[in-house]
Every structure is written in structure tokens, then in C-alpha cells.
Design an enzyme around this catalytic site. Structure first.
Site, PDB file in Angstrom:
ATOM      1  N   ARG A  37      29.357  49.359  41.123  1.00 47.50           N
ATOM      2  CA  ARG A  37      28.110  49.272  40.348  1.00 47.50           C
ATOM      3  C   ARG A  37      27.974  47.892  39.679  1.00 47.50           C
ATOM      4  O   ARG A  37      26.880  47.333  39.598  1.00 47.50           O
ATOM      5  CB  ARG A  37      28.088  50.377  39.294  1.00 47.50           C
ATOM      6  CG  ARG A  37      26.798  50.420  38.505  1.00 47.50           C
ATOM      7  CD  ARG A  37      26.732  51.646  37.619  1.00 47.50           C
ATOM      8  NE  ARG A  37      25.453  51.775  36.975  1.00 47.50           N
ATOM      9  CZ  ARG A  37      25.293  51.895  35.653  1.00 47.50           C
ATOM     10  NH1 ARG A  37      26.343  51.913  34.856  1.00 47.50           N
ATOM     11  NH2 ARG A  37      24.083  52.007  35.145  1.00 47.50           N
ATOM     12  N   HIS A  41      24.706  45.445  39.797  1.00 50.09           N
ATOM     13  CA  HIS A  41      24.020  44.950  38.595  1.00 50.09           C
ATOM     14  C   HIS A  41      24.109  43.434  38.489  1.00 50.09           C
ATOM     15  O   HIS A  41      23.255  42.813  37.857  1.00 50.09           O
ATOM     16  CB  HIS A  41      24.597  45.639  37.353  1.00 50.09           C
ATOM     17  CG  HIS A  41      24.075  47.029  37.181  1.00 50.09           C
ATOM     18  ND1 HIS A  41      23.888  47.628  35.950  1.00 50.09           N
ATOM     19  CD2 HIS A  41      23.673  47.947  38.091  1.00 50.09           C
ATOM     20  CE1 HIS A  41      23.412  48.860  36.130  1.00 50.09           C
ATOM     21  NE2 HIS A  41      23.281  49.074  37.414  1.00 50.09           N
ATOM     22  N   VAL A  45      20.237  40.703  39.229  1.00 48.23           N
ATOM     23  CA  VAL A  45      19.739  39.867  38.125  1.00 48.23           C
ATOM     24  C   VAL A  45      20.160  38.424  38.393  1.00 48.23           C
ATOM     25  O   VAL A  45      21.347  38.108  38.309  1.00 48.23           O
ATOM     26  CB  VAL A  45      20.305  40.370  36.774  1.00 48.23           C
ATOM     27  CG1 VAL A  45      19.674  39.597  35.631  1.00 48.23           C
ATOM     28  CG2 VAL A  45      20.072  41.870  36.616  1.00 48.23           C
ATOM     29  N   ASN A  69      22.953  48.519  31.050  1.00 53.56           N
ATOM     30  CA  ASN A  69      24.374  48.132  31.029  1.00 53.56           C
ATOM     31  C   ASN A  69      25.122  48.576  29.773  1.00 53.56           C
ATOM     32  O   ASN A  69      26.316  48.877  29.842  1.00 53.56           O
ATOM     33  CB  ASN A  69      24.504  46.603  31.152  1.00 53.56           C
ATOM     34  CG  ASN A  69      24.046  46.097  32.507  1.00 53.56           C
ATOM     35  OD1 ASN A  69      24.015  46.857  33.474  1.00 53.56           O
ATOM     36  ND2 ASN A  69      23.680  44.830  32.577  1.00 53.56           N
ATOM     37  N   HIS A 194      25.999  56.411  45.219  1.00 52.18           N
ATOM     38  CA  HIS A 194      26.111  57.523  44.267  1.00 52.18           C
ATOM     39  C   HIS A 194      26.875  58.711  44.859  1.00 52.18           C
ATOM     40  O   HIS A 194      26.879  59.781  44.268  1.00 52.18           O
ATOM     41  CB  HIS A 194      24.716  57.942  43.778  1.00 52.18           C
ATOM     42  CG  HIS A 194      24.086  56.929  42.867  1.00 52.18           C
ATOM     43  ND1 HIS A 194      22.793  56.996  42.428  1.00 52.18           N
ATOM     44  CD2 HIS A 194      24.592  55.791  42.300  1.00 52.18           C
ATOM     45  CE1 HIS A 194      22.518  55.965  41.649  1.00 52.18           C
ATOM     46  NE2 HIS A 194      23.592  55.213  41.550  1.00 52.18           N
ATOM     47  N   THR A 195      27.513  58.524  45.976  1.00 53.20           N
ATOM     48  CA  THR A 195      28.477  59.515  46.476  1.00 53.20           C
ATOM     49  C   THR A 195      29.740  59.492  45.622  1.00 53.20           C
ATOM     50  O   THR A 195      30.572  60.387  45.699  1.00 53.20           O
ATOM     51  CB  THR A 195      28.837  59.244  47.957  1.00 53.20           C
ATOM     52  OG1 THR A 195      29.790  60.206  48.376  1.00 53.20           O
ATOM     53  CG2 THR A 195      29.445  57.863  48.161  1.00 53.20           C
ATOM     54  N   ASP A 251      31.574  59.578  51.098  1.00 50.51           N
ATOM     55  CA  ASP A 251      31.088  60.219  52.317  1.00 50.51           C
ATOM     56  C   ASP A 251      29.562  60.345  52.277  1.00 50.51           C
ATOM     57  O   ASP A 251      28.908  59.766  51.409  1.00 50.51           O
ATOM     58  CB  ASP A 251      31.751  61.603  52.468  1.00 50.51           C
ATOM     59  CG  ASP A 251      31.443  62.498  51.277  1.00 50.51           C
ATOM     60  OD1 ASP A 251      30.603  62.119  50.417  1.00 50.51           O
ATOM     61  OD2 ASP A 251      32.035  63.584  51.191  1.00 50.51           O
TER      62      ASP A 251
HETATM   63  C1  HEM Z   1      18.284  52.703  43.324  1.00 50.14           C
HETATM   64  C2  HEM Z   1      18.301  52.576  42.033  1.00 50.14           C
HETATM   65  C3  HEM Z   1      19.468  52.965  41.170  1.00 50.14           C
HETATM   66  C4  HEM Z   1      19.380  53.574  39.953  1.00 50.14           C
HETATM   67  C5  HEM Z   1      18.100  53.974  39.227  1.00 50.14           C
HETATM   68  C6  HEM Z   1      20.726  53.779  39.482  1.00 50.14           C
HETATM   69  C7  HEM Z   1      21.049  54.355  38.269  1.00 50.14           C
HETATM   70  C8  HEM Z   1      22.326  54.721  37.891  1.00 50.14           C
HETATM   71  C9  HEM Z   1      22.648  55.413  36.668  1.00 50.14           C
HETATM   72  C10 HEM Z   1      21.658  55.862  35.622  1.00 50.14           C
HETATM   73  C11 HEM Z   1      23.987  55.620  36.660  1.00 50.14           C
HETATM   74  C12 HEM Z   1      24.800  56.322  35.567  1.00 50.14           C
HETATM   75  C13 HEM Z   1      25.065  55.339  34.440  1.00 50.14           C
HETATM   76  C14 HEM Z   1      25.570  55.980  33.166  1.00 50.14           C
HETATM   77  O1  HEM Z   1      25.478  57.179  32.993  1.00 50.14           O
HETATM   78  O2  HEM Z   1      26.090  55.241  32.301  1.00 50.14           O
HETATM   79  C15 HEM Z   1      24.522  55.035  37.865  1.00 50.14           C
HETATM   80  C16 HEM Z   1      25.851  55.038  38.220  1.00 50.14           C
HETATM   81  C17 HEM Z   1      26.347  54.412  39.346  1.00 50.14           C
HETATM   82  N1  HEM Z   1      25.622  53.629  40.226  1.00 50.14           N
HETATM   83 FE1  HEM Z   1      23.625  53.501  40.350  1.00 50.14          FE
HETATM   84  N2  HEM Z   1      21.606  53.296  40.411  1.00 50.14           N
HETATM   85  C18 HEM Z   1      20.883  52.785  41.462  1.00 50.14           C
HETATM   86  C19 HEM Z   1      21.400  52.149  42.581  1.00 50.14           C
HETATM   87  C20 HEM Z   1      22.729  51.884  42.778  1.00 50.14           C
HETATM   88  C21 HEM Z   1      23.258  51.002  43.800  1.00 50.14           C
HETATM   89  C22 HEM Z   1      22.394  50.212  44.787  1.00 50.14           C
HETATM   90  C23 HEM Z   1      24.610  51.015  43.667  1.00 50.14           C
HETATM   91  C24 HEM Z   1      25.653  50.259  44.458  1.00 50.14           C
HETATM   92  C25 HEM Z   1      25.453  49.752  45.642  1.00 50.14           C
HETATM   93  C26 HEM Z   1      24.930  51.921  42.589  1.00 50.14           C
HETATM   94  C27 HEM Z   1      26.193  52.290  42.209  1.00 50.14           C
HETATM   95  C28 HEM Z   1      26.485  53.169  41.181  1.00 50.14           C
HETATM   96  C29 HEM Z   1      27.812  53.712  40.944  1.00 50.14           C
HETATM   97  C30 HEM Z   1      29.023  53.523  41.837  1.00 50.14           C
HETATM   98  C31 HEM Z   1      27.737  54.472  39.772  1.00 50.14           C
HETATM   99  C32 HEM Z   1      28.885  55.186  39.051  1.00 50.14           C
HETATM  100  C33 HEM Z   1      29.566  54.165  38.134  1.00 50.14           C
HETATM  101  C34 HEM Z   1      30.760  54.696  37.325  1.00 50.14           C
HETATM  102  O3  HEM Z   1      31.180  55.826  37.486  1.00 50.14           O
HETATM  103  O4  HEM Z   1      31.258  53.901  36.483  1.00 50.14           O
HETATM  104  N3  HEM Z   1      23.771  52.402  42.044  1.00 50.14           N
HETATM  105  N4  HEM Z   1      23.496  54.480  38.594  1.00 50.14           N
END
Ligand code: HEM
Length: 326
Positions: A37, A41, A45, A69, A194-195, A251
Site C-alpha cells: 500500500r 500511495h 502523489v 495516510n 485488497h486480497t 489469491d
Molecule cells: C482503488 C482505490 C483504492 C481505495 C479507495 C483504497 C482504500 C483503502 C483503504 C480505506 C484501506 C484501509 C485503510 C485503513 O483502514 O487504515 C486500504 C488498505 C489497503 N490497500 Fe487500498 N485502496 C485502493 C487501491 C489500492 C491499490 C491500488 C493498492 C495496491 C496496489 C492497495 C493496497 C492496499 C493494501 C495492501 C491495504 C492493506 C494495508 C495494511 O493492512 O496495512 N489499495 N485501502
């Protein structure tokens, strides 16, 4: 940029980063998801220029405390530790931006390794089965283009403007990705990140309590998540896995969950059945849900494309400390 960019100047780079990531995931399994993630991010930006790593200064307010963030993005200290190891081998040579890009690639392939190791220790007679499980848990790998430069500034406003919010609707998501040269296919594949990983109740409460119609959640799933992780008031920081089916595996279960309307974020559900965008993402979600290999191939290709949003040449610098400009 080229995969061979540091072959002469820092031949041990990739093994140093890999070792640092393996140690970090061993210490905390979630860290793989967090570093993946962090790369997203960063890239969204000002491009993948490690601007996300800069602490605030008198001259600028950086990205760390931007809405998406603050109290959410993780892994800064893991990148610090890897950077220190890299500096010890190759002084003032490798950008922080390239370290994050390599770490994100390694994060995906390392998903599930700690889980597998504990299985192995608990049951050595079935070691072969465990090795097989390990292979299945990790995600795809890819060749990382290198030669990114580190940015000289960071912007909280740019982070707030560019990073998509969890209540975003499909046209908004498509537009934000298109602004970065990423099409519907890249949006859908990259969302498959988000898997793995976790989300806080505050980011998905509205979806699991209030969304109806095209954005509705499967009723049994909503009941389960409300009870386990997200009361209607309070518990904002409670965590739930973004994919419940197999949270420790990289997966295609996320796409099966989209079809079943069993996901936490509205922005995720928007990719399937939202009734807008001419169904362009619906067909992709169905294809990825049915074919794990297709998802793995498209995810890897989209990560390379996202990673190419970079500062190169004589722009920027190679930072010595990822948290501040030289
Ligand atoms: C398409 C729009 C996207 C939105 C609106 C979004 C939003 C979010 C949100 C709200 C969370 C939870 C954050 C929290 O509760 O603090 C999250 C977690 C995460 N996102 Fe996304 N995301 C998006 C795309 C992506 C992309 C493109 C990637 C990577 C290629 C990604 C990777 C992740 C990962 C791996 C997590 C878990 C992080 C952790 O457990 O520390 N996301 N995302």
C-alpha cells in the site's frame, strides 16, 4: 529506467531488499500488505518519488498526515531499516523510491510465508504439503524497472486530492486512475491488492450499514462484520481483513467476494454491479474471479505500469535518509 540500473553500482541491492522484507514479514505478517500500500500511495502523489516518506519541514507539509495516510499508512520504519542496509553496502547510490518499488514486489511474493513457516514448525512430517501451501500463498513476482529519483518535496494537499477515498464511486475511481495513465483493467487488477491486509471500521462502516441498491452488501456478511468488527458507533479503529475468504493468501478470492457482495469497502464493490461505467469492470471482475492466473499476470503488469510513474534522469536526487531531502 532499466532492471540493470544498479548492476554495476550496487550488485547486492536486490538481495539486501529481499532480506529486509523477509525479516519484516517474519516479524509481522501484515507488513507485506502495508508496504504494498505504501508503494501505491507513493506513486499516486507526484509519481513514485518517495515523497510519501518525507517528514514535514518548515517549507512543506508532507503526505504522512494527509487524510488517507494519517493513522493508517504503515511501514516507514521498515523502509528506513532497508535503506540503512543498502547505504552500508552502496553509499549514496540507490534512491528511496527504488527501494520502495523493490520492497513492494518482494512484499507480494512473500505474503503468507510466516504463516507457512509456523505450519512447518508445527507439523514437520507434512513438510512437503507445507511447501506446496507456501507456493500458493505468495503472489506473483515481476521484474522491477529501476532508476527512479527521489523527490525534493511532498504535498499534503496533493495526497488528499489524488488518493481515492473508500466511499468513491466507479466514475471517480476510473477518472483518478486514468489521470495516471491507468485504464479500467489496471484499476481492477490493482484493486486485487485488497486480497491481503486490513481495514479499520471507520473506513467501511457506511458501506456495511447504509449502502443499498447497486452498492448493497450481502446480508449475512454485513451481520457478521457488524458483530465482529464494526459496531454502528465506536470501535472506529477495529480491524477486519479486507478479504475474509483467505486473508493470508495473495489469491483471486477478492474477486469472488466482489461477485458475492462480501467486501468491506464501497470503492471495492463499485468494481462489480455498480450499474455504471458500461459494465467495463464487471467483466474483468468475473474473469479474475474465474482465473487466478489471469489476475496474477494482470496484477504484475499493472504494478510495473504504476511503478513507471517516476522521476528520472537528473530530476530530484538520491536521498541519504528517506525521511528528509539531502
Ligand atoms: C482503488 C482505490 C483504492 C481505495 C479507495 C483504497 C482504500 C483503502 C483503504 C480505506 C484501506 C484501509 C485503510 C485503513 O483502514 O487504515 C486500504 C488498505 C489497503 N490497500 Fe487500498 N485502496 C485502493 C487501491 C489500492 C491499490 C491500488 C493498492 C495496491 C496496489 C492497495 C493496497 C492496499 C493494501 C495492501 C491495504 C492493506 C494495508 C495494511 O493492512 O496495512 N489499495 N485501502
Amino acid at each position: 529506467m532499466s532492471p540493470a540500473f544498479y548492476d554495476a553500482s550496487c550488485p547486492e541491492l536486490q538481495s539486501v531488499v529481499r532480506r529486509g522484507m523477509a525479516q519484516a514479514v517474519q516479524k509481522e505478517a501484515r507488513m507485506g500488505a502495508s508496504i504494498l500500500r505504501l508503494f501505491f500511495h507513493d506513486c499516486f502523489v507526484n509519481g513514485c518519488d518517495a515523497s510519501v516518506l518525507l517528514d514535514d519541514t518548515a517549507n512543506f507539509t508532507g503526505e504522512k498526515n494527509a487524510g488517507p495516510n494519517a493513522n493508517s499508512l504503515r511501514g516507514y520504519e521498515v523502509i528506513d531499516a532497508i535503506k540503512a542496509q543498502v547505504e552500508a553496502s552502496c553509499k549514496a547510490t540507490v534512491s528511496c523510491a527504488d527501494i520502495v518499488a523493490l520492497a513492494a514486489r518482494d512484499a507480494v511474493s512473500l505474503v503468507g510465508t510466516r504463516f507457512s513457516l509456523s505450519l512447518f514448525l508445527a507439523s514437520w512430517p507434512v513438510a512437503l504439503l507445507t511447501v506446496a501451501a507456501c507456493v500458493q500463498l505468495g503472489g506473483p513476482s515481476w521484474t522491477v524497472q529501476l532508476g527512479r529519483r527521489d523527490g525534493l518535496s511532498a504535498s499534503q494537499n496533493a495526497a488528499n486530492a489524488n488518493l481515492p477515498p473508500p466511499d468513491a464511486r466507479l466514475p471517480d475511481l476510473l477518472a483518478r486512475f486514468s489521470d495516471k495513465g491507468l485504464d479500467a483493467r489496471a484499476l481492477t487488477a490493482l484493486s486485487g491488492a485488497h486480497t491481503v491486509g486490513w481495514a479499520r471500521c471507520t473506513t467501511f462502516r457506511t458501506h456495511i450499514y447504509n449502502d443499498t441498491g447497486n452498492e448493497a452488501v450481502d446480508a449475512a456478511f454485513a451481520t457478521q462484520i457488524r458483530a465482529k468488527a464494526c459496531p454502528s458507533a465506536g470501535g472506529d479503529g477495529n480491524l477486519a481483513p479486507l478479504e475474509l475468504r483467505a486473508p493470508a493468501a495473495f489469491d483471486n478470492g477478492y474477486f469472488q467476494d466482489l461477485v458475492a457482495r462480501r467486501v468491506l469497502l464501497r470503492s471495492d464493490q463499485e468494481l462489480y454491479g455498480s450499474g455504471v461505467g458500461n459494465g467495463s469492470t464487471d467483466a474483468l471482475v468475473r474473469a479474475y474471479a474465474a482465473n487466478a492466473t489471469l489476475f496474477a499476470v494482470d496484477f504484475a503488469a499493472a504494478m510495473v505500469r504504476m511503478g513507471n510513474l517516476a522521476l528520472t534522469g537528473k530530476n530530484g536526487e538520491v536521498r541519504l535518509n528517506c525521511r528528509r531531502v539531502n
